[in-house]
Design a protein around this motif. Sequence first.
Motif, short mmCIF file in Angstrom:
data_model
loop_
_atom_site.label_atom_id
_atom_site.label_comp_id
_atom_site.label_asym_id
_atom_site.label_seq_id
_atom_site.Cartn_x
_atom_site.Cartn_y
_atom_site.Cartn_z
N GLY A 40 0.80 -1.20 0.00
CA GLY A 40 0.00 0.00 0.00
C GLY A 40 0.83 1.26 0.00
O GLY A 40 2.06 1.23 0.03
N LEU A 41 0.12 2.35 -0.03
CA LEU A 41 0.69 3.69 -0.03
C LEU A 41 1.18 4.01 1.38
O LEU A 41 0.46 3.81 2.36
N VAL A 42 2.39 4.53 1.49
CA VAL A 42 3.03 4.75 2.79
C VAL A 42 2.57 6.05 3.45
O VAL A 42 2.52 7.10 2.82
N VAL A 43 2.25 5.93 4.74
CA VAL A 43 2.04 7.04 5.66
C VAL A 43 3.10 6.87 6.74
O VAL A 43 3.34 5.75 7.19
N THR A 44 3.75 7.95 7.16
CA THR A 44 4.84 7.80 8.13
C THR A 44 4.55 8.51 9.45
O THR A 44 3.87 9.53 9.50
N VAL A 45 5.12 7.93 10.51
CA VAL A 45 5.12 8.50 11.84
C VAL A 45 6.51 8.30 12.42
O VAL A 45 7.10 7.23 12.25
N LYS A 46 7.02 9.32 13.09
CA LYS A 46 8.29 9.22 13.80
C LYS A 46 8.01 9.51 15.27
O LYS A 46 7.46 10.57 15.60
N CYS A 47 8.33 8.54 16.12
CA CYS A 47 8.07 8.71 17.55
C CYS A 47 9.05 7.84 18.33
O CYS A 47 9.59 6.89 17.80
N PHE A 48 9.27 8.19 19.57
CA PHE A 48 10.17 7.41 20.41
C PHE A 48 9.46 7.09 21.72
O PHE A 48 9.22 7.99 22.54
N GLU A 49 9.09 5.83 21.87
CA GLU A 49 8.47 5.32 23.08
C GLU A 49 7.22 6.08 23.48
O GLU A 49 6.87 6.18 24.64
N ASP A 50 6.52 6.64 22.49
CA ASP A 50 5.26 7.38 22.67
C ASP A 50 4.41 7.08 21.45
O ASP A 50 4.76 7.45 20.34
N ASN A 51 3.29 6.38 21.65
CA ASN A 51 2.49 5.97 20.49
C ASN A 51 1.27 6.84 20.24
O ASN A 51 0.32 6.43 19.59
N THR A 52 1.28 8.07 20.71
CA THR A 52 0.16 8.99 20.49
C THR A 52 -0.18 9.12 19.01
O THR A 52 -1.35 9.01 18.62
N LEU A 53 0.82 9.33 18.17
CA LEU A 53 0.56 9.51 16.73
C LEU A 53 0.25 8.19 16.03
O LEU A 53 -0.47 8.17 15.03
#
Length: 173
Positions: A40-53
């Motif tokens: 599928g088409l990529v959506v990105t999230v960058k986070c560190f030990e926090d899964n809010t996004l």
Amino acid sequence: MTPSFATCDLCDAHKNEVPERFRVLPPVFKDFGARRVFCGLVVTVKCFEDNTLVKAAVESDGFDETPAGRIGKVLVVDGAGSLRRALLGGNLGAAAARNGWAGVVIDGCVRDVAELAALDVGIRALASMPMPTERKNLGLRDLAVQIQGVWVHPGDWLYADADGIVVSATRLF
């Protein structure tokens, strides 16, 4: 509908393309979801030990309606390879399946492995870890991320099967 492709065939056809166009993720990801083949088409999230996004993403529509039909999305999460906290568990995995996401690839950990295994969504991560994250509303969305040394951009296409995960700047089929 199960997509019909093989990452080995994609590599054979595109092995001479420049890395900006075609990339292969290292073979360090384990399969956790019931859907073993996904793209599928990529959506990105960058986070560190926090899964809010991550939570916000999987609770949104995991597909785009186009004139050619419904196109599934793949959430690619740059968790900086952390093995200390799980960025996706059973509840968020169920949200991803319910909202039509084709898959989730996490450079980090998941938890609730038995629950994830029953969900009709592709889930790849480095390992399982029972410790949850603390939600502090930190992170970024829709930016280029580096997953195990490989750049992945929003709008790329990701293809995953039993042989591995490849990423392309354009749709391959």
